[in-house]
Design an enzyme around this catalytic site. Structure first.
Site, PDB file in Angstrom:
ATOM      1  N   SER A  16       0.812  -1.214   0.000  1.00  0.00           N
ATOM      2  CA  SER A  16       0.000   0.000   0.000  1.00  0.00           C
ATOM      3  C   SER A  16       0.850   1.271   0.000  1.00  0.00           C
ATOM      4  O   SER A  16       1.804   1.402   0.772  1.00  0.00           O
ATOM      5  CB  SER A  16      -0.917   0.010   1.223  1.00  0.00           C
ATOM      6  N   SER A  18      -0.646   4.138   0.681  1.00  0.00           N
ATOM      7  CA  SER A  18      -1.386   5.086   1.513  1.00  0.00           C
ATOM      8  C   SER A  18      -0.518   5.779   2.566  1.00  0.00           C
ATOM      9  O   SER A  18      -0.638   7.000   2.753  1.00  0.00           O
ATOM     10  CB  SER A  18      -2.573   4.392   2.178  1.00  0.00           C
ATOM     11  N   LYS A  67     -13.546  -3.832   2.940  1.00  0.00           N
ATOM     12  CA  LYS A  67     -14.438  -2.718   2.619  1.00  0.00           C
ATOM     13  C   LYS A  67     -15.900  -3.012   2.940  1.00  0.00           C
ATOM     14  O   LYS A  67     -16.674  -2.084   3.199  1.00  0.00           O
ATOM     15  CB  LYS A  67     -14.282  -2.326   1.155  1.00  0.00           C
ATOM     16  N   ASP A 104     -13.470   6.342  -2.925  1.00  0.00           N
ATOM     17  CA  ASP A 104     -13.074   5.827  -4.236  1.00  0.00           C
ATOM     18  C   ASP A 104     -13.958   6.408  -5.336  1.00  0.00           C
ATOM     19  O   ASP A 104     -13.471   6.755  -6.424  1.00  0.00           O
ATOM     20  CB  ASP A 104     -13.182   4.299  -4.284  1.00  0.00           C
ATOM     21  N   GLY A 127     -14.022  -5.958 -16.142  1.00  0.00           N
ATOM     22  CA  GLY A 127     -14.024  -6.586 -14.835  1.00  0.00           C
ATOM     23  C   GLY A 127     -15.333  -6.377 -14.103  1.00  0.00           C
ATOM     24  O   GLY A 127     -16.187  -5.580 -14.513  1.00  0.00           O
ATOM     25  N   ALA A 128     -15.490  -7.121 -12.983  1.00  0.00           N
ATOM     26  CA  ALA A 128     -16.767  -7.071 -12.262  1.00  0.00           C
ATOM     27  C   ALA A 128     -16.583  -7.247 -10.762  1.00  0.00           C
ATOM     28  O   ALA A 128     -17.493  -7.699 -10.080  1.00  0.00           O
ATOM     29  CB  ALA A 128     -17.697  -8.160 -12.798  1.00  0.00           C
ATOM     30  N   ARG A 152     -16.441 -12.430 -16.946  1.00  0.00           N
ATOM     31  CA  ARG A 152     -16.048 -13.814 -17.249  1.00  0.00           C
ATOM     32  C   ARG A 152     -17.119 -14.850 -16.945  1.00  0.00           C
ATOM     33  O   ARG A 152     -16.969 -16.010 -17.313  1.00  0.00           O
ATOM     34  CB  ARG A 152     -14.772 -14.171 -16.470  1.00  0.00           C
ATOM     35  N   GLY A 237      -3.880   4.445 -11.913  1.00  0.00           N
ATOM     36  CA  GLY A 237      -4.239   4.109 -10.551  1.00  0.00           C
ATOM     37  C   GLY A 237      -3.689   5.067  -9.519  1.00  0.00           C
ATOM     38  O   GLY A 237      -4.319   5.313  -8.486  1.00  0.00           O
TER      39      GLY A 237
END
Length: 274
Positions: A16, A18, A67, A104, A127-128, A152, A237
């Protein structure tokens, strides 16, 4: 002098950035009595860690897999966090409450705005996973038309359509085998793990629009490098990480931060040293 504490929690957490970003912000803001650490915490260890937080704690950043696990441990969450059932920011108030938010989503929007992307007529999401739902929530604010999600499995397709209905976004799903078609969208948001989109690099079209790749290490991804060579616009990112961290600093410290450039520079130096 007593110190005020904040930290990022997750597993794995060693990668990370952060701490680098938050400490850079504290330095710019003159918050010499603030510290920011990282802790390797999984879902099983999370309740005990949160229960042990004392009055010196001001806030937490949460990454995967925490999260959603953090939500039952909180006294309340924002509408933004509730919209995707994911919290990445916890503020501990002076009266002892633990309040959750999701930076986010506005972080994605702010990163796009910084690159001049205010509105798009359509978009594609690669993506999902959890980040994809945040991407859909961000797109609900800037996309005026349909979003196509490339996934996918049928289960993932059902999930993305469900998120779309909940967030008020028109979502069409397509199989991952057709993902090269996504690259012609005005805005493509790649939310997949490292290496997943590498095979798409050869399919970047001439005149590509904007690619938002949420990865920051390794950077650039093969897809981002090919996109940039083709003259397309890139959002990375690190851009997302900085923008969402600025919002976290603001919520935790009560100070409106102006250190975005300093935070980004600190992140770039840390990545270059890896």
């Amino acid at each position: 002098m007593s110190r005020i504490r904040a930290a990022v929690l997750g597993s794995p957490i060693e990668h990370s950035l952060s701490p680098v970003l938050h400490r850079a912000a504290y330095q710019e803001l003159g918050l010499d009595d603030w510290s920011y650490d990282r802790f390797e915490i999984d879902e099983a260890a999370l309740p005990g860690f949160v229960a042990g937080l004392g009055p010196e704690w001001a806030g937490l950043s949460l990454t995967m897999p925490l999260k959603r696990a953090i939500i039952p441990l909180l006294d309340g969450i924002s509408d933004t966090a509730a919209s995707v059932e994911a919290v990445n920011t916890v503020v501990l108030t002076e009266d002892g409450r633990r309040l959750g938010d999701n930076t986010d989503i506005p972080g994605i929007v702010a990163a796009l705005h910084e690159r001049g992307i205010e509105k798009v007529p359509s978009a594609a999401v690669l993506g999902a996973g959890a980040t994809a739902s945040s991407a859909l929530a961000a797109l609900s604010r800037i996309c005026t038309g349909e979003v196509t999600a490339y996934v996918r499995s049928r289960a993932r397709a059902d999930e993305m359509r469900g998120w779309g209905e909940r967030l008020g976004v028109a979502v069409r799903t397509a199989d991952w085998s057709e993902a090269a078609e996504a690259l012609s969208a005005p805005l493509v948001i790649a939310t997949t793990p490292a290496g997943t989109t590498d095979a798409l690099a050869a399919s970047v079209p001439d005149g590509a629009g904007t690619l938002f790749d949420v990865l920051y290490d390794p950077w650039p991804t093969a897809l981002a490098a090919a996109w940039e060579r083709g003259g397309g616009k890139i959002v990375g990112g690190l851009d997302l990480l900085v923008h969402q961290a600025v919002l976290q600093v603001e919520q935790m410290t009560g100070r409106t931060p102006g250190p975005l450039a300093a935070m980004r520079a600190a992140g770039e130096r840390a990545l270059a040293a890896r």
